[in-house]
Each structure stands twice: as structure tokens, then as C-alpha cells.
Write an enzyme that holds these catalytic residues in place. Sequence first.
Site, short mmCIF file in Angstrom:
data_model
loop_
_atom_site.label_atom_id
_atom_site.label_comp_id
_atom_site.label_asym_id
_atom_site.label_seq_id
_atom_site.Cartn_x
_atom_site.Cartn_y
_atom_site.Cartn_z
N HIS A 1 0.85 -1.19 0.00
CA HIS A 1 0.00 0.00 0.00
C HIS A 1 0.89 1.25 0.00
CE1 HIS A 1 -3.65 -2.29 0.75
NE2 HIS A 1 -3.00 -2.95 1.68
N CYS B 1 -0.36 2.56 -4.34
CA CYS B 1 -1.20 3.71 -4.67
C CYS B 1 -0.36 4.98 -4.59
CB CYS B 1 -2.37 3.81 -3.71
SG CYS B 1 -3.60 2.50 -3.87
#
Length: 497
Positions: free
Chosen positions: A180, A222
Site C-alpha cells: 500500500h 497507490c
Amino acid sequence: MAARCWVWGFVVALLAVAAAADGEEEEGKWEPLIRMPTEEGDDAEAAAPAPAPAAADYGGTRWAVLVAGSSGYGNYRHQADVCHAYQILQKGGVKEENIVVFMYDDIAHNILNPRPGTIINHPKGGDVYAGVPKDYTGHQVTTENFFAVLLGNKTAVTGGSGKVIDSKPEDHIFIYYSDHGGPGVLGMPNLPYLYAGDFIKVLQKKHASNSYSKMVIYVEACESGSIFEGLMPENLNIYVTTASNAVENSWGTYCPGEEPSPPPEYITCLGDMYSVAWMEDSETHNLKKETIEDQYELVKKRTSNANKLNEGSHVMEYGDKTFKDEKLFLYQGFNPANGNITNELIWPVPKATVNQRDADLLFMWKRYEQLNGVSEDKLRALREIEDTIAHRKHLDSSIDFIGKLVFGFENGPLALEAARSSGQPLVDNWDCLKKMVRIFESQCGSLTQYGMKYMRAFANICNNGVSEAKMMEASINACGRYNSARWSPMTEGGHSA
């Protein structure tokens, strides 16, 4: 009851896109050329050529650092990505002693793993876990250890194998990270996160040590472009590609309900869009013929998901682009079994993908569905979904309210969300960013991987000169009545900064 109905509606809506893909036939097939030692097949005897020496063809040594920056079965895909990458490098002749692997190692033997002791990265793929070295696992997977390993600083490493990148001026280094991320940060299973400002300083220090010839970095996360946007110098002999630009999500793939879907016993995503794109490209191409630029263009096309960027992302490149014409084998090695292949990749095109930040909810929901009856385990699974969504709503509302308190009720939302123009870094003062994150978490609870998306809000607070005292006052006003015990930074393993 109303809250529970809202939760169900939220999760059902989340799954609608993936569920719509059920029943559709994919075109093409996936034919991995890599065979694990435990795999059998009609052509097993034909896949026997020995790997090429790590130092062949150019005089230097290949080094690699592979990082899975998460933990938990819901994040299965990140460790699957890294294990798969290891197999590609090992088959390419990169020696185990020159590959450093960071992974929490809580997936293969997890009670939820339907195939204990194995990890797969494709619905029809074999085990990629076998033989992967356990250099840094569990609590050893930290930003500090990653930096020490990259710099070749054995005395700064805590625990683990002690292996570091002890490279020389003629050597080539490959770094691959999967997890992430958020504006300016990459996740780690043990806090604090990796901050872009610190990472760039480490890369500059590595370059100043004259301990490599060229370096290639691939980042799956991301907003991964924000790690390098406006920060990455072009004179370090380092080339970078990222799964997404500075303002968008990256995507999980091979998820339940998608096509191609994982085997029915799997309740979590097996891979990530950008990651499987480069790895499936590498294992079906002759890397003595394919260039860095060739792979970038192919991965960019696939990761955009046929230009459906609401379910795909913009793969970006940063740093020194002058050596993109170099062949990939200099970094990933060369598998002799691929010597005569035609450099044509046939891949199944996913009918849907899952936002990285929502993949954990997909896993939780599939876990809930998997449990029978009205057992305590099933009720516990539902409570976990409810708690997770409630904390997400809390983060959304508290950040929004802080923005209104700091910038005014009319200007607050726009001020927090404003993205700087291309070529500018996320924030001017990285220490300020870390301080604002700690202030927020001290009053409002841990950001969690979901809240990483609000790093731009904290950056804008810094860029507009908001004082620590004003941020503290706003955080207290926004979260004073919130019981953050469940999501306390102390409960979650510390502050994100």
C-alpha cells in the site's frame, strides 16, 4: 440495525464490479515458462539448462532487494508478488546471496491459506514460495532495515540474516517494492512508514558511495508516483517506474469474482496489476533481447487496463532515462529456457480489478461469506467489517472537519485536496509532514492503510504554514469525543511517522 444495513450495502456495492465479471470467458491463456522445482510436466526434462552466472556478459554482479511492505492474509498479493519476483531472478541466475528479501512471512502457513506452505501469484500458477530466502521477516521488516540493507551497512541492520547490498562500482541493482502507499509514503508492516524524502536521501547517499553502476527500481503502490515526483534527480544512474502517478490508486488483480478468478477456495486477491504485468512479461520474454523501455511500454499498456483508467492506472517513469535501451538481463538475469521464445506475450485481460485500498474489505467479506451459520467466528468477522468501515468513516469526517477548522468551512475541502502541478514534490518540509501525522494520530487514532490517502491533506497543511499548535487544536476539536482505543497508534504498532 440501521448501521449494520449500511455496512452490508457498502460492501455489496464494493463487490458489484468484481461480481459482474463472473461467468465471462477470458481470451488467451497464461503459460508460465518458469517451473518450480516441485512442479511436474511433460516438458520437465526440457527445462534443465543451468542458470546463467550472475556476473556473465558485463563484468559486474547483479543485486536485488525485494520488499513486501504489508502483513495479514488480506494482503496475500504483496508477498505473492515478491516471491514470484524472487523465482524470476533466481531462474535468471541472480545468486541467492545477492538477493535480499523482505516479507512478513505470515501467508504461506496462515490458517486461512487453502494450500498450506505454498503461495501462488496467478489463478493457474504454481507455488512461488518454495526456496525463497527468509532474510528479513516479521518485526524485522522495517524502513530502517531496508535503508541499511540498500546502503550495505551491516552494523545498522537489526535481526534477520544480516545480508546487505555489498555492491561494487561495476554492479547493477534491482529494487522491487509491493504494498500500500499514499502521497509521499510507502507502507511497512512495522511502523513508521517509508517517507519519500528519506528514501531519496538514501538513494543519493548510495550514489555518493560509488557502489553501483546502474540501478532500476519498480514500485507497486497507490500514488507511487508521488515518491519520486519532483524529488528524483536525473543524475544518480537510477531509473524508476511506478504502478501509478502521484494522484491515483494502483489495483489488485486475480481477485475473487474477477476473470480470471483465483481458485474458488481463495478469498483474497493473488496479485497486483502492475506487478503481474512486469513479471509475466519477464518470464515470457528473452531478457537478452528485451530492453528496459520495451518492458515499460508493455507494462504501461497492460496496467492501464485497455485505457479503462477507472480500473487501471498510469505507469510512470522517473530518474535517469538515458539507459532505457539496456537489456533487462542486466538487472533481472537471463533464463536459458527463454532463449528461443518469440517475445510475444499472450495474457488474459482482467474483466475487473479491485482498488488496492478496498481489497482488504473484499477479503473480509469473502471470509464472512465462507463461514457457516451464525457462529461466533462469523459474528466476529462481521464486527471486523463494521469496525473497519466505521473507522474509515471517522477518518473521512475528521480530516474534512480539520480542513474546515484550519482553512475555513468554504475553502477547507479544496485546500486539503489540492494537488501541486507536475514536477513539484508533495511537500516542502518532510519533517513537518511527519509531525502533523503524529499530531493527528495522537488524537484521532491510527491512519491505517486506508488513511494513507490523506497524506496530501497533511502536506497541504504544512505547505500553507499551519502551526503545530493550530493542528493540535483542530485535531482535538475534531476527535475529542472519538473513542480511539481500538485504533490507537499504540494498539496498531506505533505512529505512522
